[in-house]
Design a protein around this motif. Structure first.
Motif, PDB file in Angstrom:
ATOM      1  N   VAL A 194      11.796  -5.686   5.515  1.00  0.00           N
ATOM      2  CA  VAL A 194      10.547  -4.934   5.567  1.00  0.00           C
ATOM      3  C   VAL A 194       9.383  -5.884   5.842  1.00  0.00           C
ATOM      4  O   VAL A 194       9.227  -6.908   5.172  1.00  0.00           O
ATOM      5  CB  VAL A 194      10.290  -4.172   4.250  1.00  0.00           C
ATOM      6  N   TRP A 202       0.588   5.286   9.031  1.00  0.00           N
ATOM      7  CA  TRP A 202      -0.513   4.577   8.372  1.00  0.00           C
ATOM      8  C   TRP A 202      -1.826   5.304   8.614  1.00  0.00           C
ATOM      9  O   TRP A 202      -2.142   5.702   9.741  1.00  0.00           O
ATOM     10  CB  TRP A 202      -0.600   3.144   8.893  1.00  0.00           C
ATOM     11  N   THR A 223      -1.053  -6.581   4.837  1.00  0.00           N
ATOM     12  CA  THR A 223      -2.205  -6.316   3.982  1.00  0.00           C
ATOM     13  C   THR A 223      -3.439  -6.153   4.866  1.00  0.00           C
ATOM     14  O   THR A 223      -3.837  -7.083   5.567  1.00  0.00           O
ATOM     15  CB  THR A 223      -2.425  -7.461   2.980  1.00  0.00           C
ATOM     16  N   SER A 256       5.455  -6.242   5.556  1.00  0.00           N
ATOM     17  CA  SER A 256       4.310  -5.676   4.838  1.00  0.00           C
ATOM     18  C   SER A 256       3.034  -6.327   5.344  1.00  0.00           C
ATOM     19  O   SER A 256       2.928  -7.558   5.365  1.00  0.00           O
ATOM     20  CB  SER A 256       4.450  -5.905   3.327  1.00  0.00           C
ATOM     21  N   VAL A 279      -1.692  -1.827   1.903  1.00  0.00           N
ATOM     22  CA  VAL A 279      -0.488  -2.471   2.427  1.00  0.00           C
ATOM     23  C   VAL A 279       0.244  -1.475   3.314  1.00  0.00           C
ATOM     24  O   VAL A 279       0.609  -0.385   2.872  1.00  0.00           O
ATOM     25  CB  VAL A 279       0.441  -2.965   1.294  1.00  0.00           C
ATOM     26  N   TRP A 280       0.415  -1.852   4.586  1.00  0.00           N
ATOM     27  CA  TRP A 280       1.179  -1.054   5.539  1.00  0.00           C
ATOM     28  C   TRP A 280       2.548  -1.703   5.697  1.00  0.00           C
ATOM     29  O   TRP A 280       2.654  -2.924   5.855  1.00  0.00           O
ATOM     30  CB  TRP A 280       0.483  -1.025   6.904  1.00  0.00           C
ATOM     31  N   SER A 281       3.597  -0.907   5.674  1.00  0.00           N
ATOM     32  CA  SER A 281       4.960  -1.449   5.728  1.00  0.00           C
ATOM     33  C   SER A 281       5.782  -0.754   6.790  1.00  0.00           C
ATOM     34  O   SER A 281       5.578   0.433   7.091  1.00  0.00           O
ATOM     35  CB  SER A 281       5.649  -1.282   4.362  1.00  0.00           C
TER      36      SER A 281
END
Length: 406
Positions: A321, A353, A325, A323, A365-367
């Protein structure tokens, strides 16, 4: 990931010229503003001519900009903008003058049921035509008062009642679900002149910006923009609805110079206190006002504080994953959830997102799932065809794509 200032012509933020400005190209911008007269657009109870707006939209779009506009029914110094069919039906219009007889006004009877019905029909039709149109950035509500600015000063007895104001706001709320609409004055339940709007889905525009924006401890504090926001309990509304406006005309000739007007409350101070996203200022865009290098340099620095500035501060991969920020270094969020796209190993896909969730001081935080060795790029395309993409405040940001991992 390394920070670098975002472009000043990032979409839907920054300084805004009139679409007809003579010095429009002197300063970076991504939006333009235009007024439209109601009688040019409304020819009958259910007959509308959108040609004037469409023509300006096409012209503005050629410059890769989006439009902010306002429709008025009365404009001091100009002919009446009340639709002719209403005049023929007997709608009363009060003609009066201000400034020692130099300026003529034509104020319609805002309480006449025929005029109120016309406004409701017009807003409904305008929403059906333009709500969600990507060529439009924002709409200021207009329609009531001088310049559509929701007052008839110095003739308050001609002003619209709270009933009429409510009907206009109800119509806008029903007709515009996507495009952001801004009102002139914040108002709460205790307001004597204005219908309560603190919990309605509208932003605000301060058209006396940096003149009567901040409280000073004096007699004007009750009706300055900051005072109205506080009295209305709408100080946090900027988190969901945009704040815009126009620098007061008395400041135009000296804005962003070393010789500012004595009443100038400070551009940066006002922007940061009110969380402002966009502002008009003819001092930057009108050829009547000189633009030397010092003025432009100061303006470039100070106007960078307007609106959002999104920075991908960190990219971290763990257990399949990635991630990211994301922080907002600006004073306001981005108010539309434009799709955020990623390119992973040559495949472009749309994420879930949400841009509107990235508030100043509240990193997100986009994952996404991806292989550690995979290539990753991010872009936020402008829904308007040919419009500028939203660019991050990152050194790795290109003209369109932000390179996270190559």
């Amino acid at each position: 990931m390394e920070y670098a200032p975002a472009p000043l012509d990032n979409p839907l933020r920054g300084m805004v010229p009139y679409a007809s400005a003579t010095g429009r190209d002197r300063f970076p911008h991504s939006m333009e503003f235009s007024y439209f007269a109601l009688d040019e657009l409304m020819k009958g109870p259910d007959e509308f001519d959108w040609t004037p707006i469409d023509a300006v939209l096409r012209d503005v779009k050629k410059r890769r900009n989006q439009l902010i506009f306002r429709v008025y029914a009365e404009y001091p110094g100009k002919a009446s903008a009340v639709p002719e069919y209403l005049i023929d039906a007997g709608l009363a219009v009060t003609d009066w003058t201000s400034e020692g007889g130099r300026i003529t006004h034509h104020t319609p009877d805002y309480e006449d049921g025929r005029f109120r019905d016309a406004l409701e029909a017009f807003i409904k039709a305008m929403g059906a035509k333009y709500d969600g149109n990507p060529d439009i950035g924002y709409i200021t509500a207009g329609l009531l008062g001088s310049w559509g600015e929701w007052h008839t000063y110095p003739r308050p007895e001609l002003w619209a009642s709270k009933r009429t104001q409510r009907e206009v706001m109800d119509a806008y709320a029903g007709a515009f679900k996507a495009t952001k609409v801004l009102l002139r004055y914040p108002a709460g339940p205790e307001s004597e002149r204005y219908s309560d709007n603190h919990d309605r889905p509208f932003g605000y525009h301060d058209d006396s910006f940096a003149w009567t924006t901040l409280k000073t401890g004096g007699p004007n504090d009750s009706w300055c923009f900051e005072g109205l926001l506080e009295a209305t309990n709408a100080g946090g509304k900027w988190k969901h609805q945009p704040i815009g406006g126009e620098i007061r005309p008395e400041l135009w000739s000296r804005s962003f110079t070393s010789d500012r007007h004595p009443r100038d409350q400070g551009f940066v101070e006002c922007v940061e206190a009110m969380h402002v996203t966009w502002l008009m200022d003819s001092g930057l865009f009108d050829a009547r006002f000189p633009m030397d290098e010092e003025r432009k340099r100061t303006a470039l620095t100070e106007t960078a504080r307007l609106g959002y500035e999104l920075h991908v501060a960190e990219a971290k991969w763990a257990d399949g994953v990635m991630s990211l920020t994301v922080e907002n270094r600006g004073v306001a969020p981005f108010y539309y959830d434009w799709p955020v796209e990623v390119e992973v190993e040559g495949e472009v896909r749309t994420t879930n997102w949400r841009l509107t969730d990235v508030l100043p001081g509240q990193p997100r935080v986009w994952s996404l799932e991806m292989a550690k060795s995979g290539r990753l790029r991010i872009r936020i395309p402008n829904p308007m065809k040919g419009g500028r993409p939203l660019r991050f405040a990152n050194k790795q940001q290109g003209m369109e794509w932000l390179v996270v991992q190559s």
